[in-house]
Design a protein around this motif. Structure first.
Motif, PDB file in Angstrom:
ATOM      1  N   ALA A   1       5.631   4.695  -3.039  1.00  0.00           N
ATOM      2  CA  ALA A   1       5.476   5.512  -1.823  1.00  0.00           C
ATOM      3  C   ALA A   1       6.522   5.091  -0.806  1.00  0.00           C
ATOM      4  N   LEU A   2       7.042   6.064  -0.068  1.00  0.00           N
ATOM      5  CA  LEU A   2       7.996   5.748   0.986  1.00  0.00           C
ATOM      6  C   LEU A   2       7.265   4.972   2.072  1.00  0.00           C
ATOM      7  N   THR A   3       7.739   3.754   2.338  1.00  0.00           N
ATOM      8  CA  THR A   3       7.077   2.849   3.268  1.00  0.00           C
ATOM      9  C   THR A   3       7.978   2.599   4.461  1.00  0.00           C
ATOM     10  N   VAL A   4       7.447   2.820   5.661  1.00  0.00           N
ATOM     11  CA  VAL A   4       8.175   2.585   6.901  1.00  0.00           C
ATOM     12  C   VAL A   4       7.338   1.655   7.767  1.00  0.00           C
ATOM     13  N   TYR A   5       7.848   0.461   7.981  1.00  0.00           N
ATOM     14  CA  TYR A   5       7.123  -0.569   8.744  1.00  0.00           C
ATOM     15  C   TYR A   5       5.696  -0.755   8.231  1.00  0.00           C
ATOM     16  N   GLY A   6       5.574  -0.844   6.912  1.00  0.00           N
ATOM     17  CA  GLY A   6       4.287  -1.123   6.298  1.00  0.00           C
ATOM     18  C   GLY A   6       3.387   0.067   6.090  1.00  0.00           C
ATOM     19  N   ALA A   7       3.735   1.228   6.636  1.00  0.00           N
ATOM     20  CA  ALA A   7       2.906   2.430   6.500  1.00  0.00           C
ATOM     21  C   ALA A   7       3.456   3.327   5.399  1.00  0.00           C
ATOM     22  N   GLU A   8       2.610   3.713   4.450  1.00  0.00           N
ATOM     23  CA  GLU A   8       3.015   4.603   3.371  1.00  0.00           C
ATOM     24  C   GLU A   8       2.964   6.051   3.839  1.00  0.00           C
ATOM     25  N   LEU A   9       4.098   6.771   3.676  1.00  0.00           N
ATOM     26  CA  LEU A   9       4.202   8.136   4.186  1.00  0.00           C
ATOM     27  C   LEU A   9       3.931   9.177   3.105  1.00  0.00           C
ATOM     28  N   PHE A  10       4.615   9.101   1.973  1.00  0.00           N
ATOM     29  CA  PHE A  10       4.376  10.068   0.896  1.00  0.00           C
ATOM     30  C   PHE A  10       4.815   9.452  -0.433  1.00  0.00           C
ATOM     31  N   PRO A  11       4.271   9.940  -1.552  1.00  0.00           N
ATOM     32  CA  PRO A  11       4.569   9.344  -2.863  1.00  0.00           C
ATOM     33  C   PRO A  11       6.008   9.574  -3.293  1.00  0.00           C
ATOM     34  N   LEU A  12       6.479   8.668  -4.165  1.00  0.00           N
ATOM     35  CA  LEU A  12       7.839   8.725  -4.691  1.00  0.00           C
ATOM     36  C   LEU A  12       7.807   8.710  -6.228  1.00  0.00           C
ATOM     37  N   PRO A  13       8.918   9.074  -6.879  1.00  0.00           N
ATOM     38  CA  PRO A  13       8.928   9.185  -8.350  1.00  0.00           C
ATOM     39  C   PRO A  13       8.597   7.898  -9.088  1.00  0.00           C
ATOM     40  N   TYR A  14       8.673   6.749  -8.425  1.00  0.00           N
ATOM     41  CA  TYR A  14       8.356   5.485  -9.092  1.00  0.00           C
ATOM     42  C   TYR A  14       6.969   5.519  -9.729  1.00  0.00           C
ATOM     43  N   ARG A  15       6.067   6.314  -9.169  1.00  0.00           N
ATOM     44  CA  ARG A  15       4.703   6.397  -9.709  1.00  0.00           C
ATOM     45  C   ARG A  15       4.694   6.901 -11.152  1.00  0.00           C
ATOM     46  N   LEU A  16       5.720   7.631 -11.531  1.00  0.00           N
ATOM     47  CA  LEU A  16       5.757   8.194 -12.879  1.00  0.00           C
ATOM     48  C   LEU A  16       6.088   7.133 -13.936  1.00  0.00           C
ATOM     49  N   ILE A  17       6.689   6.029 -13.521  1.00  0.00           N
ATOM     50  CA  ILE A  17       7.127   5.023 -14.493  1.00  0.00           C
ATOM     51  C   ILE A  17       6.516   3.652 -14.246  1.00  0.00           C
ATOM     52  N   GLU A  18       5.687   3.492 -13.234  1.00  0.00           N
ATOM     53  CA  GLU A  18       5.222   2.158 -12.869  1.00  0.00           C
ATOM     54  C   GLU A  18       4.357   1.498 -13.943  1.00  0.00           C
ATOM     55  N   GLU A  19       3.838   2.273 -14.897  1.00  0.00           N
ATOM     56  CA  GLU A  19       3.037   1.694 -15.974  1.00  0.00           C
ATOM     57  C   GLU A  19       3.856   1.410 -17.222  1.00  0.00           C
ATOM     58  N   TRP A  20       5.141   1.761 -17.233  1.00  0.00           N
ATOM     59  CA  TRP A  20       5.984   1.437 -18.373  1.00  0.00           C
ATOM     60  C   TRP A  20       6.080  -0.082 -18.502  1.00  0.00           C
ATOM     61  N   PHE A  21       6.082  -0.587 -19.731  1.00  0.00           N
ATOM     62  CA  PHE A  21       6.006  -2.037 -19.924  1.00  0.00           C
ATOM     63  C   PHE A  21       7.214  -2.753 -19.326  1.00  0.00           C
TER      64      PHE A  21
END
Length: 335
Positions: free
Chosen positions: A135-155
């Motif tokens: 998620a795009l994080t600005v000063y600790g606050a998450e604003l909206f999801p990012l594509p990393y979520r699609l691969i974060e479970e890859w080994f």
């Protein structure tokens, strides 16, 4: 893989030459990595619990404003930016600052060498998206999801553990773009400026990156040096020894003085069998989770005998890491 896809997309008319060149480069890279890969792969395939390579932790991302916030260790403005660092996601000790001069030169590099810089601009965008995390994080606050979520479970991504670590790779394409920007400035023909500009810009970049890093004085107690003269290993149990505390690393620093085996220490991913002995001695099982001895501990002499039979000759209590109440609890048990 990213470079392979780019080459195939931009040089599809010469696909045979592309594959030949990439095959040579790949074999060369593999040859250089084999001495390091083989022991790691052999251990991973033969260890009792291979799934332990995955560690469940707080997968902190890179905070977007951190890339344009000057370094917190700079001698001039370090204290001024420290409040911002404390608001960033993840540990505040890390610096992601790219550098204003570096960013400007990267833009100049893209403009001056658009065709050559396209891949590196793509790589910059990809690694930046990966470093920003789920998620795009600005000063600790998450604003909206990012594509990393699609691969974060890859080994392979889970092995890297933190999205923030993609900043190591992000530095490579940024360096290419910055170098081309500096070359573009050097080619400007404006008298003496053409020859002095690269040197001045380099000094400016170095000035932005100047850091005065805090260090930890590590003067080992003089008593440790006497252990070095022993003919047989005499393991040392340093207390307190909470698993994740910083003093476990300090004990490892003391080991440079005495050279004896340690019961405690701190590594990134200890295998579960590393604590098998700890679980057999109630005293050790307790001190992994608390700074005081178990109040209901019985048969102390038997537990000490277990330690002695395992080669643990010394128990060292580091009073500076204990509160008065915790120290009193240990002294009470010793009495």
């Amino acid at each position: 893989a990213l470079y392979l896809l780019w080459q195939l997309a931009t040089r599809w008319r010469d696909v045979v030459a592309v594959w030949r060149q990439l095959l040579v480069a790949g074999l060369l890279a593999l040859g250089l990595m084999v001495p390091f890969l083989v022991p790691v792969a052999n251990y991973q395939l033969s260890r009792p619990y291979p799934e332990d390579v995955f560690v469940d932790e707080d997968l902190y991302p890179s905070d977007l404003p951190a890339y344009v916030t000057p370094g917190r260790y700079h001698p001039l403005w370090g204290d001024a930016v420290l409040p911002s660092y404390r608001r960033f996601a993840g540990p505040s000790l890390y610096v992601r600052f790219i550098g204003f001069t570096t960013l400007l030169l990267a833009v100049v590099g893209v403009a001056a060498r658009w065709r050559q810089s396209r891949f590196w601009l793509l790589a910059t965008a990809v690694y930046l998206l990966l470093a920003l995390g789920s998620a795009l994080t600005v000063y600790g606050a998450e604003l909206f999801p990012l594509p990393y979520r699609l691969i974060e479970e890859w080994f392979i991504v889970r092995i890297l553990r933190f999205p923030d670590r993609f900043n190591v790779l992000l530095a490579l394409p940024v360096a290419f773009l910055t170098g081309w920007g500096l070359d573009a400035v050097r080619r400007w023909r404006h008298g003496r400026f053409a020859t002095t500009a690269p040197a001045l810009i380099t000094l400016l970049i170095l000035f932005e990156y100047v850091s005065v890093l805090p260090t930890l004085p590590l003067d080992a107690p003089a008593w440790y040096a006497t252990l070095d003269a022993k003919d047989e290993p005499a393991a040392v149990l340093d207390l307190p020894s909470l698993t994740e505390e910083f003093y476990n690393k300090q004990y490892m620093g003391y080991q440079l003085s005495h050279g004896q085996p340690l019961v405690v220490g701190r590594v990134a991913r200890p295998p579960r069998e590393a604590y098998a002995f700890w679980e057999t001695v109630p005293l050790l099982a307790t001190v992994r989770t608390q700074n005081t001895p178990p109040p209901d501990m019985v048969n102390v002499s038997y537990q000490l005998r277990q330690l002695a039979n395992a080669g643990v000759d010394y128990i060292v209590l580091h009073k500076q890491f204990l509160t008065d109440a915790e120290l009193a609890a240990w002294q009470g048990r010793g009495g």
